[in-house]
Design a protein around this motif. Sequence first.
Motif, PDB file in Angstrom:
ATOM      1  N   HIS A 296       0.849  -1.180   0.000  1.00 44.88           N
ATOM      2  CA  HIS A 296       0.000   0.000   0.000  1.00 44.88           C
ATOM      3  C   HIS A 296       0.889   1.237   0.000  1.00 44.88           C
ATOM      4  O   HIS A 296       1.612   1.509   0.964  1.00 44.88           O
ATOM      5  N   PHE A 297       0.838   2.007  -1.086  1.00 42.99           N
ATOM      6  CA  PHE A 297       1.584   3.263  -1.188  1.00 42.99           C
ATOM      7  C   PHE A 297       0.660   4.398  -0.757  1.00 42.99           C
ATOM      8  O   PHE A 297      -0.440   4.546  -1.285  1.00 42.99           O
ATOM      9  N   MET A 298       1.115   5.206   0.200  1.00 41.56           N
ATOM     10  CA  MET A 298       0.341   6.353   0.673  1.00 41.56           C
ATOM     11  C   MET A 298       1.189   7.613   0.585  1.00 41.56           C
ATOM     12  O   MET A 298       2.289   7.656   1.125  1.00 41.56           O
ATOM     13  N   LEU A 299       0.681   8.609  -0.120  1.00 36.96           N
ATOM     14  CA  LEU A 299       1.408   9.873  -0.228  1.00 36.96           C
ATOM     15  C   LEU A 299       1.497  10.557   1.121  1.00 36.96           C
ATOM     16  O   LEU A 299       2.506  11.180   1.446  1.00 36.96           O
ATOM     17  N   GLU A 300       0.433  10.428   1.922  1.00 35.67           N
ATOM     18  CA  GLU A 300       0.412  11.029   3.258  1.00 35.67           C
ATOM     19  C   GLU A 300      -0.389  10.107   4.176  1.00 35.67           C
ATOM     20  O   GLU A 300      -1.544   9.804   3.888  1.00 35.67           O
ATOM     21  N   PRO A 301       0.192   9.623   5.282  1.00 36.69           N
ATOM     22  CA  PRO A 301      -0.531   8.713   6.173  1.00 36.69           C
ATOM     23  C   PRO A 301      -1.783   9.379   6.738  1.00 36.69           C
ATOM     24  O   PRO A 301      -1.788  10.580   7.035  1.00 36.69           O
ATOM     25  N   PRO A 302      -2.870   8.621   6.890  1.00 37.50           N
ATOM     26  CA  PRO A 302      -4.123   9.210   7.383  1.00 37.50           C
ATOM     27  C   PRO A 302      -4.112   9.391   8.891  1.00 37.50           C
ATOM     28  O   PRO A 302      -3.426   8.663   9.618  1.00 37.50           O
ATOM     29  N   ASP A 303      -4.882  10.357   9.368  1.00 34.89           N
ATOM     30  CA  ASP A 303      -5.081  10.515  10.811  1.00 34.89           C
ATOM     31  C   ASP A 303      -6.037   9.456  11.344  1.00 34.89           C
ATOM     32  O   ASP A 303      -5.869   8.963  12.459  1.00 34.89           O
ATOM     33  N   THR A 304      -7.053   9.129  10.576  1.00 35.48           N
ATOM     34  CA  THR A 304      -8.006   8.081  10.931  1.00 35.48           C
ATOM     35  C   THR A 304      -8.268   7.236   9.701  1.00 35.48           C
ATOM     36  O   THR A 304      -8.103   7.702   8.568  1.00 35.48           O
ATOM     37  N   GLY A 305      -8.690   6.007   9.906  1.00 36.16           N
ATOM     38  CA  GLY A 305      -8.972   5.125   8.793  1.00 36.16           C
ATOM     39  C   GLY A 305      -7.718   4.519   8.212  1.00 36.16           C
ATOM     40  O   GLY A 305      -6.633   4.570   8.805  1.00 36.16           O
ATOM     41  N   HIS A 306      -7.842   3.946   7.027  1.00 41.48           N
ATOM     42  CA  HIS A 306      -6.740   3.197   6.418  1.00 41.48           C
ATOM     43  C   HIS A 306      -6.353   3.714   5.042  1.00 41.48           C
ATOM     44  O   HIS A 306      -5.486   3.147   4.392  1.00 41.48           O
TER      45      HIS A 306
ATOM     46  N   VAL B 103       8.081   7.882  -1.501  1.00 38.98           N
ATOM     47  CA  VAL B 103       7.021   6.959  -1.084  1.00 38.98           C
ATOM     48  C   VAL B 103       7.089   5.679  -1.905  1.00 38.98           C
ATOM     49  O   VAL B 103       6.956   4.563  -1.373  1.00 38.98           O
ATOM     50  N   PHE B 104       7.304   5.813  -3.205  1.00 39.82           N
ATOM     51  CA  PHE B 104       7.375   4.665  -4.100  1.00 39.82           C
ATOM     52  C   PHE B 104       8.565   3.775  -3.741  1.00 39.82           C
ATOM     53  O   PHE B 104       8.436   2.542  -3.647  1.00 39.82           O
ATOM     54  N   ALA B 105       9.732   4.387  -3.530  1.00 39.80           N
ATOM     55  CA  ALA B 105      10.938   3.616  -3.221  1.00 39.80           C
ATOM     56  C   ALA B 105      10.815   2.896  -1.886  1.00 39.80           C
ATOM     57  O   ALA B 105      11.207   1.728  -1.747  1.00 39.80           O
ATOM     58  N   GLU B 106      10.267   3.583  -0.872  1.00 34.78           N
ATOM     59  CA  GLU B 106      10.114   2.946   0.433  1.00 34.78           C
ATOM     60  C   GLU B 106       9.141   1.774   0.375  1.00 34.78           C
ATOM     61  O   GLU B 106       9.358   0.746   1.022  1.00 34.78           O
ATOM     62  N   GLY B 107       8.073   1.913  -0.405  1.00 32.44           N
ATOM     63  CA  GLY B 107       7.121   0.818  -0.529  1.00 32.44           C
ATOM     64  C   GLY B 107       7.733  -0.412  -1.175  1.00 32.44           C
ATOM     65  O   GLY B 107       7.491  -1.540  -0.744  1.00 32.44           O
ATOM     66  N   ILE B 108       8.543  -0.191  -2.214  1.00 35.15           N
ATOM     67  CA  ILE B 108       9.201  -1.320  -2.883  1.00 35.15           C
ATOM     68  C   ILE B 108      10.240  -1.968  -1.963  1.00 35.15           C
ATOM     69  O   ILE B 108      10.343  -3.197  -1.865  1.00 35.15           O
ATOM     70  N   GLU B 109      11.006  -1.123  -1.274  1.00 39.35           N
ATOM     71  CA  GLU B 109      12.059  -1.660  -0.409  1.00 39.35           C
ATOM     72  C   GLU B 109      11.484  -2.464   0.753  1.00 39.35           C
ATOM     73  O   GLU B 109      11.948  -3.571   1.041  1.00 39.35           O
TER      74      GLU B 109
END
Length: 236
Positions: A64-74, A221-227
């Motif tokens: 799951h790639f997220m540009l900005e982590p949510p405060d609530t929810g997923h 974000v993309f690189a961290e998700g792949i790694e």
Amino acid sequence: GLCGNAFWLLDQPEAFSGTPGAIVYLRPDRMTPKEDAAGNLIRWAIDEKPGKPGVPVELDQVVHFMLEPPDTGHFGPGLVETALLRGQLSQGLDKHLANVIQAGGRLSGFLSPPATQPGPIPPETLAQLERDYRTITEQPNAAMRLQLIAAPVEFQQTTMTPDELQLAKLMELMRDDLLAFWGVPGTLIGVKQAAGLNSGESRKYDEAALWQGPVHDRLIVFAEGIEDGILARWQA
């Protein structure tokens, strides 16, 4: 960046380390989070619809790639969601300006007898005045029609003029705010910027600012998700 989320399905995982045999992109709208009683995410469901459970997938099968982590929810908030309110305000400004222009610049308001004239307008005169004014103002070329009134009247406007609304300034602010949400320098889309004698060199770096700002953030974000989600399986 549009919706703030992207999903990769790690298909055909190897039994020992879980390394995938194929990677499939999934649109965020196809993913439904499944939670336990405490609200913790335990799995995802693909293409779940009313009456259809969809295809359940475990967390280790999804990156799951997220540009900005949510405060609530997923689901991380997307830029469209963030800019939605500003976008609605910008559309409202455009519609108001279009309505004023289509009405020939006429503003809504009240016609009433002047304070110096005692008593109300006679009913028969008022009815005729109403018919005449409606006939004139509801025509497409209302601004070109001459209005003749046999008695003195006062007009009190009930809407603000574009100058009073500072419409041009507001539209510029909405444009600049939307560009700021996306992290795009205005000069890249032809927006004129205030320039001084020594500002010529700074414009050469606007494209670099675009790449080092919003584009770079997405690449991280993309690189961290792949790694973390894929390469770590081979390292194990």
